[in-house]
Design an enzyme around this catalytic site. Structure first.
Site, PDB file in Angstrom:
ATOM      1  N   ARG A  73      11.755  19.921  -4.592  1.00  0.00           N
ATOM      2  CA  ARG A  73      11.600  21.566  -4.239  1.00  0.00           C
ATOM      3  C   ARG A  73      12.897  22.400  -4.525  1.00  0.00           C
ATOM      4  O   ARG A  73      14.077  21.567  -4.290  1.00  0.00           O
ATOM      5  CB  ARG A  73      11.155  21.577  -2.911  1.00  0.00           C
ATOM      6  CG  ARG A  73       9.654  21.672  -2.729  1.00  0.00           C
ATOM      7  CD  ARG A  73       9.268  22.015  -1.371  1.00  0.00           C
ATOM      8  NE  ARG A  73       9.672  21.063  -0.463  1.00  0.00           N
ATOM      9  CZ  ARG A  73      10.684  21.386   0.274  1.00  0.00           C
ATOM     10  NH1 ARG A  73      11.348  22.589   0.079  1.00  0.00           N
ATOM     11  NH2 ARG A  73      11.149  20.414   0.943  1.00  0.00           N
ATOM     12  N   TYR A 201       7.081  20.098 -10.451  1.00  0.00           N
ATOM     13  CA  TYR A 201       7.173  18.869  -9.438  1.00  0.00           C
ATOM     14  C   TYR A 201       6.486  19.482  -8.313  1.00  0.00           C
ATOM     15  O   TYR A 201       6.368  20.828  -7.794  1.00  0.00           O
ATOM     16  CB  TYR A 201       8.718  19.034  -8.917  1.00  0.00           C
ATOM     17  CG  TYR A 201       8.930  18.333  -7.438  1.00  0.00           C
ATOM     18  CD1 TYR A 201       8.646  16.958  -7.295  1.00  0.00           C
ATOM     19  CD2 TYR A 201       9.016  19.244  -6.219  1.00  0.00           C
ATOM     20  CE1 TYR A 201       8.809  16.492  -6.242  1.00  0.00           C
ATOM     21  CE2 TYR A 201       9.092  18.554  -4.996  1.00  0.00           C
ATOM     22  CZ  TYR A 201       8.910  17.236  -5.107  1.00  0.00           C
ATOM     23  OH  TYR A 201       8.825  16.590  -3.603  1.00  0.00           O
ATOM     24  N   LYS A 210       2.707  23.990  -0.571  1.00  0.00           N
ATOM     25  CA  LYS A 210       3.706  24.820   0.520  1.00  0.00           C
ATOM     26  C   LYS A 210       3.653  26.098   0.100  1.00  0.00           C
ATOM     27  O   LYS A 210       3.774  26.809   1.072  1.00  0.00           O
ATOM     28  CB  LYS A 210       5.161  24.103  -0.061  1.00  0.00           C
ATOM     29  CG  LYS A 210       5.365  22.510   0.623  1.00  0.00           C
ATOM     30  CD  LYS A 210       5.102  22.479   1.827  1.00  0.00           C
ATOM     31  CE  LYS A 210       5.194  21.106   2.661  1.00  0.00           C
ATOM     32  NZ  LYS A 210       5.674  20.171   1.969  1.00  0.00           N
ATOM     33  N   HIS A 230       4.010  22.969   9.189  1.00  0.00           N
ATOM     34  CA  HIS A 230       4.226  21.686   8.381  1.00  0.00           C
ATOM     35  C   HIS A 230       4.112  20.390   9.266  1.00  0.00           C
ATOM     36  O   HIS A 230       5.080  19.830   9.853  1.00  0.00           O
ATOM     37  CB  HIS A 230       5.799  21.831   8.093  1.00  0.00           C
ATOM     38  CG  HIS A 230       6.447  20.979   6.973  1.00  0.00           C
ATOM     39  ND1 HIS A 230       7.570  20.440   6.800  1.00  0.00           N
ATOM     40  CD2 HIS A 230       5.689  20.243   6.066  1.00  0.00           C
ATOM     41  CE1 HIS A 230       7.852  19.621   5.797  1.00  0.00           C
ATOM     42  NE2 HIS A 230       6.562  19.159   5.508  1.00  0.00           N
ATOM     43  N   SER A 252      10.936  17.713   5.746  1.00  0.00           N
ATOM     44  CA  SER A 252      10.596  17.001   4.486  1.00  0.00           C
ATOM     45  C   SER A 252      11.353  15.352   4.504  1.00  0.00           C
ATOM     46  O   SER A 252      12.702  15.419   4.982  1.00  0.00           O
ATOM     47  CB  SER A 252      10.905  17.709   3.365  1.00  0.00           C
ATOM     48  OG  SER A 252      10.376  19.055   3.288  1.00  0.00           O
ATOM     49  N   CYS A 254      11.056  13.009   6.580  1.00  0.00           N
ATOM     50  CA  CYS A 254      11.540  12.583   7.809  1.00  0.00           C
ATOM     51  C   CYS A 254      10.456  11.823   8.819  1.00  0.00           C
ATOM     52  O   CYS A 254      10.608  11.935  10.098  1.00  0.00           O
ATOM     53  CB  CYS A 254      12.066  13.858   8.906  1.00  0.00           C
ATOM     54  SG  CYS A 254      13.445  14.554   8.280  1.00  0.00           S
ATOM     55  N   GLY A 255       9.440  11.412   8.096  1.00  0.00           N
ATOM     56  CA  GLY A 255       8.440  10.659   8.612  1.00  0.00           C
ATOM     57  C   GLY A 255       7.200  10.722   8.975  1.00  0.00           C
ATOM     58  O   GLY A 255       6.321  10.308   9.680  1.00  0.00           O
ATOM     59  N   LYS A 256       6.643  12.019   8.357  1.00  0.00           N
ATOM     60  CA  LYS A 256       5.235  12.579   8.767  1.00  0.00           C
ATOM     61  C   LYS A 256       4.317  11.673   8.284  1.00  0.00           C
ATOM     62  O   LYS A 256       3.457  11.105   8.906  1.00  0.00           O
ATOM     63  CB  LYS A 256       4.983  13.825   8.238  1.00  0.00           C
ATOM     64  CG  LYS A 256       5.639  15.040   8.973  1.00  0.00           C
ATOM     65  CD  LYS A 256       5.223  16.403   8.594  1.00  0.00           C
ATOM     66  CE  LYS A 256       5.755  16.523   7.067  1.00  0.00           C
ATOM     67  NZ  LYS A 256       7.226  16.364   6.722  1.00  0.00           N
ATOM     68  N   THR A 257       4.573  11.061   6.895  1.00  0.00           N
ATOM     69  CA  THR A 257       3.219  10.307   6.349  1.00  0.00           C
ATOM     70  C   THR A 257       3.074   8.980   7.010  1.00  0.00           C
ATOM     71  O   THR A 257       2.406   8.399   7.389  1.00  0.00           O
ATOM     72  CB  THR A 257       3.545  10.151   4.820  1.00  0.00           C
ATOM     73  OG1 THR A 257       3.740  11.552   4.212  1.00  0.00           O
ATOM     74  CG2 THR A 257       2.458   9.464   4.111  1.00  0.00           C
ATOM     75  N   ASP A 277       0.852  16.418   6.565  1.00  0.00           N
ATOM     76  CA  ASP A 277       1.880  17.212   5.757  1.00  0.00           C
ATOM     77  C   ASP A 277       1.699  18.701   6.290  1.00  0.00           C
ATOM     78  O   ASP A 277       2.608  19.443   6.772  1.00  0.00           O
ATOM     79  CB  ASP A 277       2.033  17.518   4.369  1.00  0.00           C
ATOM     80  CG  ASP A 277       3.353  17.979   3.851  1.00  0.00           C
ATOM     81  OD1 ASP A 277       4.412  17.672   4.300  1.00  0.00           O
ATOM     82  OD2 ASP A 277       3.173  18.953   2.916  1.00  0.00           O
ATOM     83  N   ASN A 372      13.324  10.835  -4.139  1.00  0.00           N
ATOM     84  CA  ASN A 372      12.406  11.427  -3.925  1.00  0.00           C
ATOM     85  C   ASN A 372      11.105  11.220  -4.663  1.00  0.00           C
ATOM     86  O   ASN A 372      10.382  12.171  -5.047  1.00  0.00           O
ATOM     87  CB  ASN A 372      12.603  13.144  -3.939  1.00  0.00           C
ATOM     88  CG  ASN A 372      11.423  14.019  -3.517  1.00  0.00           C
ATOM     89  OD1 ASN A 372      11.199  13.707  -2.394  1.00  0.00           O
ATOM     90  ND2 ASN A 372      11.347  15.008  -4.074  1.00  0.00           N
ATOM     91  N   ARG A 374       7.573   9.909  -5.693  1.00  0.00           N
ATOM     92  CA  ARG A 374       6.202   9.901  -4.611  1.00  0.00           C
ATOM     93  C   ARG A 374       5.234   9.413  -5.487  1.00  0.00           C
ATOM     94  O   ARG A 374       5.077   9.029  -6.564  1.00  0.00           O
ATOM     95  CB  ARG A 374       6.169  11.448  -4.625  1.00  0.00           C
ATOM     96  CG  ARG A 374       7.476  12.035  -3.840  1.00  0.00           C
ATOM     97  CD  ARG A 374       6.984  13.341  -2.986  1.00  0.00           C
ATOM     98  NE  ARG A 374       7.994  13.915  -2.232  1.00  0.00           N
ATOM     99  CZ  ARG A 374       8.066  14.097  -1.082  1.00  0.00           C
ATOM    100  NH1 ARG A 374       6.897  14.118  -0.264  1.00  0.00           N
ATOM    101  NH2 ARG A 374       9.073  14.608  -0.326  1.00  0.00           N
ATOM    102  N   GLY A 499       6.103   1.213  13.123  1.00  0.00           N
ATOM    103  CA  GLY A 499       5.200   0.659  13.961  1.00  0.00           C
ATOM    104  C   GLY A 499       5.388   0.755  15.387  1.00  0.00           C
ATOM    105  O   GLY A 499       4.492   1.000  16.341  1.00  0.00           O
ATOM    106  N   ASN A 501       6.751   3.176  16.709  1.00  0.00           N
ATOM    107  CA  ASN A 501       6.817   4.318  17.193  1.00  0.00           C
ATOM    108  C   ASN A 501       5.833   4.552  18.147  1.00  0.00           C
ATOM    109  O   ASN A 501       5.801   5.757  19.085  1.00  0.00           O
ATOM    110  CB  ASN A 501       6.788   5.247  16.150  1.00  0.00           C
ATOM    111  CG  ASN A 501       8.254   5.503  15.504  1.00  0.00           C
ATOM    112  OD1 ASN A 501       9.230   5.144  15.907  1.00  0.00           O
ATOM    113  ND2 ASN A 501       8.146   6.024  14.335  1.00  0.00           N
TER     114      ASN A 501
END
Ligand code: GTP
Ligand code: SPV
Ligand code: MN
Length: 594
Positions: A73, A201, A210, A230, A252, A254-257, A277, A372, A374, A499, A501
C-alpha cells in the site's frame, strides 16, 4: 430503460475508453477464463499476469508477479477527499474533491485503451445480513477481477440486489501504466466513491477492502452509529465446548491472520475463524456488540507462514473447495513450479526466481520472496471456518483486543480498567512499521486501534465515536491489549507466539468468566503469572517478568509522543482521552516514587 448502474458504467467507459466491456458473473468458469486471459493476453512489463503453479503439490494455485514498484500500500498517495479538510483530519492526506476529480480525470482519460473493462458487482457482508452493502468495482486487469471473486461475494446475486437502484458503492480502478508518479488512491466519502489508478496491489486495487470496508465505511459508521475496524473476528472454544467470540485489531503484518487461524498449543481449546482483517461492529437489540466480517477471502502475508507456525493456513492454501488460490511476489522454484518464501519451513530451492523474476542468488543477502508477498484464498477453504461465519447477524463479542508490534515497553497482555480506559489504550497505541506499506520498516508510529492508515475521517472524532458506542452498550466487551513482539537484550522474541498465544486468550476467557483475579498496575490489569499456564514452556522466570516489566523512565518519551499525537487533533480529541493521559502520567510517576 437503462439503470443507474448501466449509466454509470457507460460514463466511466466513455472516460477510460476500453476496447471491450465485460460484466462478471462471479462463476468458477469465469475465473478460469480470466486466469487463461492473464496467462495468455495480459502482461505487466512483459511478464504474463498469471502463471500456472504445480497443481500436483499446489492444486488450483496460480502465480502473479506485480510491477516491481507496486508491492505494498502507498499511504502517501492515498487521499480522503471530504469537502472540508478538518473532517479528514491530520491523520489523512487531503485534497479538495473538485481538484482531485480534475487531476484524476486527466489520468483516467483513455487509460483503458486496448484493454478490457471488467464490471464487478459485489456485496460486502452476507446478502441476508442487515449490515451488508452492495458495491460495484470497475477494473482493467484480470488479477484484480479474480482476486475480487475470492475476497468478496461477487457476481449475479449482487447485480440482482442492485437492480435499478442507484444506492451502490462505486469504485473505479485502472492499473494505468503502473507509473508511481501517476498513482493515486482517492476516496470521496460523501459519494461513497473510490478512484484508484496506477497500482494493482491489494489494498490499493481491491477497492472493497481497505478503501470501502474501512475508509468509506468508517465514515458511514460515524454517521450511522456503528464501527468499521481493522480487526480479526474469531471464536475460542473451551474444553467444555463453550465458544466465546472476540475481535482483535492489529496493524498490518502484526499477526491478525495468524491469530484468526491459530492452532491451540493448549489441549481442549480450539479457534474458529470468522475473519482475518476487517470487522463491522453493530450494536444488537440486546445491547451487545455484534461483529460481521464483510469479506470472504484471506489476503495474507506469505513469509513466516509454515506448517509449524500456521498449519491451518497451509491446509487452507491447498484446499480445492473454492477456486483459485493466488500467490503474489513470492519466490518461484524454476524446476518444480512451486512457490517458496522465507520461513515456509523447507530448504530454499537452488534454481529459483526471486519476486522480481530474476535468477535468485542464495549467496546474496536479498530475500527470494518480497517481505510483503501474499496469498489470496477463500475463507471457505479454511478447515477452521466457524459455523457462524454466514450468520447474517454476526457474532456477539465478549472481548476486543488491541495489539501492536513493540520490541520494548508494552507488556504481553493488559486488561483495561473500564471501556473509557480501553479506548485510551487503543488511542495511545504505537506500532513498528512493516513491509505492508511502502516506506521505512521498524520505526514506531502512533497507530490507534491499528486504524491510522484506514480511518476515513478526523481521528479525534473517531475516539469520541468509540466512547459513544461504549455508552450505548448494555454489555460492553472487555478491552485488552497484546504485544507478541517484545525482545530481550539479544533482540530475540521472548514470547514464543503463534499457537502459544492461546495461553493469553485463555487468560482473557478466565477474566471474562470471572475465574481469575488480576494485578492492578499503572498501565492496567496484568495476569498473575501462575494464571498464564506457561509452566510447560520452560521460559525462565526472569524472562516472563521481562514480558511485563514497566520501566517508568522509558515511558517518559512514550508519554510525550502520545501527547504530541493527541495535540494534533485539537478540539476533536475528547477530554476523556486527556484525562486518561493525565491519569497514566500520574500513575507512572507514582510507580517511580514507590
Ligand atoms: P495484514 O494482512 O497486513 O493486515 O497482516 P496481519 O496482521 O494479518 O499479519 P499476519 O498474521 O500475516 O502476520 C505478519 C507477520 O507476523 C508474519 O510474518 C508472521 O509470521 C508474524 N507473526 C504473526 N504472529 C506472530 C507471533 O505470535 N509471534 C511472532 N514472533 N511473529 C508473528
Ligand atoms: C494490510 O496492509 O493491512 C493488508 C493488506 O491487510 S492490504 O490489502 O494491502 O491492505
Ligand atoms: Mn490488514
Amino acid at each position: 430503460m437503462t439503470t443507474p448502474l448501466e449509466r454509470w458504467v457507460d460514463e466511466q467507459a466513455k472516460l477510460t475508453k476500453p476496447k471491450k466491456i465485460y460484466w462478471c458473473d462471479g462463476s468458477e468458469k469465469e475465473a478460469q477464463n480470466l486466469i487463461e486471459i492473464g496467462i495468455r493476453d495480459e502482461k505487466i512489463d512483459g511478464t504474463p499476469v498469471f502463471q500456472k503453479l504445480n497443481h500436483t503439490t499446489w492444486p488450483n494455485a496460480y502465480y502473479h508477479r506485480s510491477h516491481p514498484t507496486d508491492v505494498a500500500r502507498t499511504e502517501h498517495l492515498t487521499f480522503v477527499c471530504h469537502a472540508n479538510k478538518d473532517l479528514a483530519g491530520p491523520n489523512n492526506n487531503w485534497m479538495d474533491p473538485r481538484e482531485a476529480k480534475e487531476k484524476l480525470t486527466k489520468l483516467f482519460d483513455g487509460c483503458m485503451r486496448g484493454r478490457t473493462l471488467y464490471v464487478m458487482p459485489y456485496t460486502m457482508g452476507h446478502p441476508g445480513s442487515p449490515y451488508a452493502k452492495d458495491c460495484v468495482q470497475l477494473t482493467d486487469i484480470s488479477y484484480v477481477a479474480v482476486s475480487m471473486r475470492i475476497m468478496t461475494r461477487m457476481g449475479k446475486q449482487a447485480l440482482d440486489r442492485i437492480g435499478s437502484s442507484d444506492q451502490f458503492v462505486r469504485g473505479l480502478h485502472s492499473v494505468g501504466d503502473f507509473d508511481p508518479n501517476k498513482r493515486f488512491i482517492m476516496h470521496f466519502p460523501d459519494e461513497k466513491l473510490v478512484w484508484s489508478i496506477g497500482s494493482g496491489y491489494g489494498g490499493n486495487a481491491l477497492l472493497g477492502k481497505k478503501c470501502f470496508s474501512l475508509r468509506i465505511a468508517s465514515y458511514m459508521g460515524l454517521k450511522e452509529g456503528w464501527l468499521a475496524e481493522h480487526m480479526v473476528v474469531l471464536g475460542i472454544e473451551d474444553p467444555q465446548g463453550k465458544v466465546t467470540y472476540i475481535t482483535a485489531a492489529m496493524p498490518s503484518a502484526c499477526g491478525k491472520t495468524n491469530l484468526a487461524m491459530l492452532e491451540s498449543a493448549l489441549p481442549g481449546y480450539k479457534i474458529w475463524t470468522l475473519g482475518d482483517d476487517i470487522a463491522w461492529l453493530n450494536i444488537g437489540t440486546d445491547g451487545r456488540l455484534y461483529a460481521i466480517n464483510p469479506e470472504t477471502g484471506l489476503f495474507g502475508v506469505a513469509p513466516g507462514t509454515s506448517l509449524k507456525t500456521n498449519p491451518n493456513m497451509m491446509h487452507t492454501l491447498k484446499n480445492t473447495k473454492f477456486f483459485p488460490t493466488l500467490f503474489t511476489n513470492t519466490g518461484l522454484d524454476r524446476d518444480t513450479q512451486e512457490p517458496w518464501w522465507e520461513g515456509i519451513g523447507t530448504p530454499a530451492p537452488k534454481n529459483a526466481f526471486d519476486w522480481q523474476g530474476k535468477a535468485w542468488n542464495p549467496s546474496q543477502e536479498a530475500k527470494m520472496a518480497h517481505p510483503n508477498s501474499r496469498f489470496t484464498v477463500s475463507i471457505y477453504n479454511s478447515p477452521t471456518l466457524s459455523k457462524e461465519y454466514d450468520n447474517p447477524q454476526g457474532v456477539p463479542i465478549s472481548a476486543i483486543i488491541l495489539g501492536g508490534r513493540r520490541t520494548q515497553l508494552i507488556p504481553l497482555v493488559l486488561e483495561s480498567l473500564s471501556w473509557q480506559h480501553g479506548v485510551f489504550l487503543g488511542t495511545r497505541a504505537g506500532s513498528e512499521t512493516t513491509a505492508a506499506a511502502s516506506g521505512q520498516v521498524g520505526v514506531v508510529r502512533r497507530d490507534p486501534m491499528a486504524m491510522i492508515p484506514f480511518c476515513g475521517y478526523n481521528m479525534g472524532d473517531y475516539f469520541g465515536h468509540w466512547l459513544n458506542i461504549g455508552k450505548r452498550l448494555k454489555h460492553p466487551p472487555k478491552i485488552f491489549t497484546v504485544n507478541w513482539f517484545r525482545t530481550d537484550e539479544d533482540g530475540e522474541y521472548i514470547w514464543p507466539g503463534f499457537g502459544d498465544n492461546i495461553r493469553v486468550l485463555k487468560w482473557m476467557l478466565d477474566r471474562i468468566d470471572g475465574r481469575v483475579e488480576a494485578k492492578e498496575t499503572a498501565l492496567g490489569y496484568v495476569p498473575h503469572l501462575k494464571d498464564l499456564h506457561v509452566q510447560d514452556l520452560k521460559i525462565p522466570q526472569h524472562d516472563l517478568e521481562k514480558l511485563f516489566a514497566v520501566h517508568p523512565a522509558e515511558w517518559k518519551q512514550e508519554l510525550e509522543n502520545i501527547e504530541r499525537f493527541l495535540i494534533q487533533f485539537g478540539e476533536h480529541t475528547p477530554p476523556e482521552m486527556w484525562q486518561e493521559h493525565k491519569d497514566l502520567c500520574a500513575a507512572l510517576n507514582h510507580a517511580v516514587k514507590v
